[in-house]
Scaffold this motif. Structure first.
Motif, PDB file in Angstrom:
ATOM      1  N   HIS A  81       0.792  -1.099   0.132  1.00  0.00           N
ATOM      2  CA  HIS A  81      -0.261   0.499  -0.163  1.00  0.00           C
ATOM      3  C   HIS A  81       0.328   1.420   0.209  1.00  0.00           C
ATOM      4  CE1 HIS A  81      -2.867  -2.513   2.542  1.00  0.00           C
ATOM      5  NE2 HIS A  81      -3.283  -2.984   0.950  1.00  0.00           N
ATOM      6  N   ARG A  82       1.833   1.314   0.601  1.00  0.00           N
ATOM      7  CA  ARG A  82       2.585   2.323   0.834  1.00  0.00           C
ATOM      8  C   ARG A  82       3.767   2.545  -0.649  1.00  0.00           C
ATOM      9  NH1 ARG A  82       4.334   3.895   6.651  1.00  0.00           N
ATOM     10  NH2 ARG A  82       2.829   2.988   7.269  1.00  0.00           N
ATOM     11  N   LEU A  86      -3.219   4.019  -5.309  1.00  0.00           N
ATOM     12  CA  LEU A  86      -4.899   3.747  -5.875  1.00  0.00           C
ATOM     13  C   LEU A  86      -5.514   5.127  -5.804  1.00  0.00           C
ATOM     14  CD1 LEU A  86      -6.862   1.976  -7.485  1.00  0.00           C
ATOM     15  CD2 LEU A  86      -7.298   0.603  -5.518  1.00  0.00           C
ATOM     16  N   GLU A  92     -15.314  10.792  -3.589  1.00  0.00           N
ATOM     17  CA  GLU A  92     -15.913  10.973  -2.636  1.00  0.00           C
ATOM     18  C   GLU A  92     -15.146   9.237  -2.073  1.00  0.00           C
ATOM     19  OE1 GLU A  92     -18.034  11.923  -5.203  1.00  0.00           O
ATOM     20  OE2 GLU A  92     -19.091  13.500  -4.760  1.00  0.00           O
ATOM     21  N   ASP A  93     -15.430   8.636  -2.487  1.00  0.00           N
ATOM     22  CA  ASP A  93     -14.752   6.960  -1.922  1.00  0.00           C
ATOM     23  C   ASP A  93     -13.149   7.346  -0.739  1.00  0.00           C
ATOM     24  OD1 ASP A  93     -17.099   5.559  -2.448  1.00  0.00           O
ATOM     25  OD2 ASP A  93     -16.100   5.025  -4.316  1.00  0.00           O
ATOM     26  N   GLN A  94     -13.165   8.703  -1.293  1.00  0.00           N
ATOM     27  CA  GLN A  94     -11.877   8.435  -0.625  1.00  0.00           C
ATOM     28  C   GLN A  94     -11.168   9.565   0.368  1.00  0.00           C
ATOM     29  OE1 GLN A  94      -9.176   7.469  -4.510  1.00  0.00           O
ATOM     30  NE2 GLN A  94      -7.284   8.731  -3.321  1.00  0.00           N
ATOM     31  N   LEU A  95     -12.106  11.105  -0.267  1.00  0.00           N
ATOM     32  CA  LEU A  95     -12.224  11.472   0.806  1.00  0.00           C
ATOM     33  C   LEU A  95     -12.884  12.472   2.060  1.00  0.00           C
ATOM     34  CD1 LEU A  95     -12.337  14.716  -2.481  1.00  0.00           C
ATOM     35  CD2 LEU A  95     -10.476  13.602  -1.329  1.00  0.00           C
ATOM     36  N   PHE A  96     -12.056  12.817   3.520  1.00  0.00           N
ATOM     37  CA  PHE A  96     -12.877  12.157   4.414  1.00  0.00           C
ATOM     38  C   PHE A  96     -12.943  13.701   5.348  1.00  0.00           C
ATOM     39  CE2 PHE A  96      -9.289  11.842   7.084  1.00  0.00           C
ATOM     40  CZ  PHE A  96      -8.354  11.532   6.546  1.00  0.00           C
ATOM     41  N   ASP A 103      -6.495  16.548   3.894  1.00  0.00           N
ATOM     42  CA  ASP A 103      -7.126  15.429   2.866  1.00  0.00           C
ATOM     43  C   ASP A 103      -5.618  14.457   2.537  1.00  0.00           C
ATOM     44  OD1 ASP A 103      -7.865  13.315   1.401  1.00  0.00           O
ATOM     45  OD2 ASP A 103     -10.400  14.022   2.810  1.00  0.00           O
ATOM     46  N   ILE A 104      -4.579  15.624   1.745  1.00  0.00           N
ATOM     47  CA  ILE A 104      -4.038  15.384   1.120  1.00  0.00           C
ATOM     48  C   ILE A 104      -2.924  15.612   1.965  1.00  0.00           C
ATOM     49  CG2 ILE A 104      -1.997  16.208  -0.350  1.00  0.00           C
ATOM     50  CD1 ILE A 104      -4.407  18.273  -1.157  1.00  0.00           C
ATOM     51  N   PHE A 106      -3.307  13.472   4.878  1.00  0.00           N
ATOM     52  CA  PHE A 106      -3.709  11.709   5.574  1.00  0.00           C
ATOM     53  C   PHE A 106      -2.176  10.398   4.814  1.00  0.00           C
ATOM     54  CE2 PHE A 106      -5.515   7.645   5.276  1.00  0.00           C
ATOM     55  CZ  PHE A 106      -6.348   7.740   6.398  1.00  0.00           C
ATOM     56  N   GLY A 107      -2.445  10.149   3.652  1.00  0.00           N
ATOM     57  CA  GLY A 107      -1.297   9.387   3.003  1.00  0.00           C
ATOM     58  C   GLY A 107       0.420   9.498   3.946  1.00  0.00           C
ATOM     59  N   ASN A 110       0.801   8.523   7.374  1.00  0.00           N
ATOM     60  CA  ASN A 110       0.223   7.384   7.412  1.00  0.00           C
ATOM     61  C   ASN A 110       1.609   6.936   7.480  1.00  0.00           C
ATOM     62  OD1 ASN A 110      -2.039   6.957   9.062  1.00  0.00           O
ATOM     63  ND2 ASN A 110      -2.804   7.338   6.688  1.00  0.00           N
ATOM     64  N   GLY A 156      -3.449  13.612  -3.033  1.00  0.00           N
ATOM     65  CA  GLY A 156      -3.842  12.796  -1.584  1.00  0.00           C
ATOM     66  C   GLY A 156      -3.275  11.370  -1.793  1.00  0.00           C
ATOM     67  N   MET A 160       1.724  10.118  -1.575  1.00  0.00           N
ATOM     68  CA  MET A 160       3.020   9.267  -0.894  1.00  0.00           C
ATOM     69  C   MET A 160       3.820   8.825  -1.530  1.00  0.00           C
ATOM     70  SD  MET A 160      -0.854   7.070   0.142  1.00  0.00           S
ATOM     71  CE  MET A 160      -0.204   5.488   1.090  1.00  0.00           C
TER      72      MET A 160
ATOM     73  N   LEU B 178     -14.869   3.057   1.429  1.00  0.00           N
ATOM     74  CA  LEU B 178     -14.054   3.559   1.996  1.00  0.00           C
ATOM     75  C   LEU B 178     -12.572   2.890   3.084  1.00  0.00           C
ATOM     76  CD1 LEU B 178     -16.794   5.477   3.732  1.00  0.00           C
ATOM     77  CD2 LEU B 178     -15.641   6.198   1.614  1.00  0.00           C
ATOM     78  N   ALA B 181     -10.156   2.888   0.155  1.00  0.00           N
ATOM     79  CA  ALA B 181      -9.533   3.887   0.463  1.00  0.00           C
ATOM     80  C   ALA B 181      -8.704   4.222   1.370  1.00  0.00           C
ATOM     81  CB  ALA B 181     -10.535   5.209  -0.221  1.00  0.00           C
ATOM     82  N   ARG B 185      -3.807   4.355   1.489  1.00  0.00           N
ATOM     83  CA  ARG B 185      -3.949   6.150   1.483  1.00  0.00           C
ATOM     84  C   ARG B 185      -2.415   4.809   3.283  1.00  0.00           C
ATOM     85  NH1 ARG B 185      -7.999  10.015   1.023  1.00  0.00           N
ATOM     86  NH2 ARG B 185      -5.615  11.934   1.609  1.00  0.00           N
TER      87      ARG B 185
END
Lengths: 285, 264
Positions: A81-82, A86, A92-96, A103-104, A106-107, A110, A156, A160, B178, B181, B185
């Motif tokens: 994942h790092r 993707l 909308e599935d990605q932003l929170f 938001d940018i 976040f990755g 982590n 976002g 990474m 979600l 997603a 990240r």
């Protein structure tokens, strides 16, 4: 060249859904610095393939290899994942987060980045996608337009600094400016890093200028991996798979069939020049 | 992964006799089963009912694994119920250490209550897995129709119920998306660190609520645009139909369940 990400005879079926295999014996490899476009109609297994490539779904059978090493265990999948970013079909599935900047962040957060390094990554990613953080950084991502949301989602992922970028239908819902922005951002990213980009799409027009190779997916099976020239000569097969050449691709194919030489069939300006040259020759006669 | 493996409330589109059975009969059998599970007073009655339920499900060729998997969702409730009963019910002490003591009455109550919860979950899972949400709402509406005479807005209530049921699989699917997603990240939903896991859930809940409210709003507008007007005079495009064999078999199941109470 050694493959960066490879799939070896990968099959996948969704548990409890009784819908059969979503992917059947897929083998493909993506090399550093190339743009691989996987095209197919709705329900062909494109999004499943994108998630397998990003390590979000573990194959039912077969294996995923990164830099030649198999990615089997959960720990290795997490490490993947790092390295593989993707971009989901729907932003909308990605932003929170409550603000675009958070938001940018976040990755990379982590990934353990903090302070100047984190700010630098966020600024770099925002610049790449053409997003002004001074204007939008403090706003809610949900208050933005569709195109802007997609840019934030891409920023976002780019923040990474992934070695492999998987984009699931990135051009859906974008107008011409949005498409050009996205293509520009991807080109810049490819130039800065020797990244690998895998685009899964049903519409080749957005990816056409960028893609080095094309793979066609139908009912979970990968049918061919071809160059632009190969695709242009066999459009009938693509139509049967629900995939259409972009208009200038059709034009380029017709020009090539008419015996007109093209420097770069994927560049619309080349087509225009070739047509102009042809007109001059005909006028001269 | 959050949400993964939650099967209760999800419709399983498989072709079994139970899937084809009229929703009103399934609802009646489940309501009878739920009432009887609470009326059974001995472990033997619950055990025999459990066997009856299992045999019925096997006979209808329903895949048992998803039904049993639904127990995964409630194992904490079952465990807490058992422990609270075992430790807090007065009775003859069977085990004692410090301030903790297990009594015989507590142990037997704990087993009985846990068994009841397990049977209820299996009953409800079997119903929701074999009945599409809209069929379930249609069945409910049909059974509640007599309440119209008491001026209860049955049609509107069942529309709300059916829409709510319709949203459940969508919400689960959205939460999966979600989670994926966020995992893409770098979020870690499988970390051993509980605080980290709880912190990672927040980024899932916010967009989930945004999406659900957005979808609900869109649906309301779409229903308005198609001149939805709930009321008792609405007709049905596909009227429900009960076959004789279904009726006989459902009656046999309910009779056997009642017999357990009075014969054993």
């Amino acid at each position: 060249m050694v493959s960066r990400l490879s799939l070896e005879n990968v099959s996948y079926s969704y548990p409890l859904q009784g819908t059969g295999m979503a992917l059947r014996g897929i083998s493909l490899d993506a090399r550093p610095g190339e743009v691989l476009c996987v095209a197919g109609s709705n329900g062909s297994g494109k999004s499943t393939l994108a998630q397998v490539c990003a390590g979000l779904l573990a194959p039912t059978s077969g294996s995923v290899l990164y830099d030649g090493k198999p990615v089997g265990s959960r720990v290795r999948l997490r490490k993947l994942h790092r390295k593989v970013g993707l971009l989901f079909q729907s932003p909308e599935d990605q932003l929170f987060a409550d603000t675009v900047r958070k938001d940018i962040e976040f990755g990379p957060r982590n990934q353990g980045l903090r302070g100047d390094e984190l700010a630098g990554r966020v600024d770099e990613a925002s610049t790449l996608v053409g997003l002004s953080l001074e204007e939008t950084g403090g706003r809610s991502p949900f208050s933005l337009s569709e195109g802007e949301k997609r840019r934030v989602a891409l920023a976002g992922v780019l923040a990474m600094s992934p070695e492999v970028l998987v984009l699931d239908e990135p051009f859906i819902g974008l107008d011409r400016d949005g498409r050009e922005h996205l293509i520009g951002a991807l080109s810049s990213y490819l130039n800065r890093k020797l990244a690998t980009v895998i685009v899964v799409t049903h519409d080749l027009s957005g990816t056409w200028p960028l893609a080095d190779r094309f793979a066609l997916l139908s009912e979970g099976r990968l049918l061919v991996i071809e160059s632009k020239a190969d695709l242009m000569s066999g459009e009938a097969d693509m139509l049967a798979l629900g995939v259409q050449l972009p208009q200038w691709g059709v034009l380029a194919r017709e020009l090539l069939h008419a015996g007109i030489a093209l420097e770069d069939p994927s560049d619309p300006s080349c087509l225009a020049k070739a047509l102009a040259r042809r007109r001059e020759v005909e006028d001269g006669r | 992964m959050a949400g993964r493996g939650i099967t209760i409330g999800q419709y399983l589109a498989v072709d079994t006799p139970l899937n084809r059975t009229d929703p009103r009969l399934k609802l009646s059998a489940v309501v009878a089963g739920v009432i009887l599970v609470f009326l059974y007073s001995t472990g033997r009655e619950l055990l025999v009912f459990g066997v009856l339920l299992l045999v019925t499900l096997l006979a209808t060729r329903l895949p048992l694994l998803p039904v049993l998997k639904s127990l995964k969702t409630v194992w904490v409730i079952v465990l807490v119920t058992f422990l609270l009963q075992a430790f807090l019910t007065p009775g003859e002490v069977m085990w004692h250490r410090g301030f903790l003591s297990v009594t015989d009455t507590g142990l037997s109550n704990g087993v009985m209550l846990s068994a009841r919860v397990v049977l209820l979950v299996i009953l409800l899972a079997a119903l929701t897995m074999t009945t599409a949400p809209l069929d379930l709402a249609d069945g409910l509406q049909s059974l509640l129709l007599p309440l119209n005479y008491l001026k209860v807005p049955v049609s509107q209530v069942t529309t709300v119920v059916s829409i709510t049921l319709m949203f459940i699989p969508g919400i689960l699917e959205q939460s999966h998306k979600l989670v994926k997603a966020q995992m893409a990240r770098g979020a870690d939903f499988e970390s051993a660190n509980l605080i980290r896991r709880v912190k990672d859930i927040v980024p899932v809940l916010v967009p989930l609520f945004v999406k659900v409210f957005h979808d609900a709003d869109d649906l309301a507008v779409a229903m308005d645009a198609r001149v939805y007007n709930g009321g008792r005079n609405r007709t049905r495009l596909y009227p429900l139909e009960i076959r004789l064999l279904e009726k006989v078999l459902t009656l046999a199941f309910i009779s056997a369940a009642v017999a357990i109470k009075f014969v054993l």
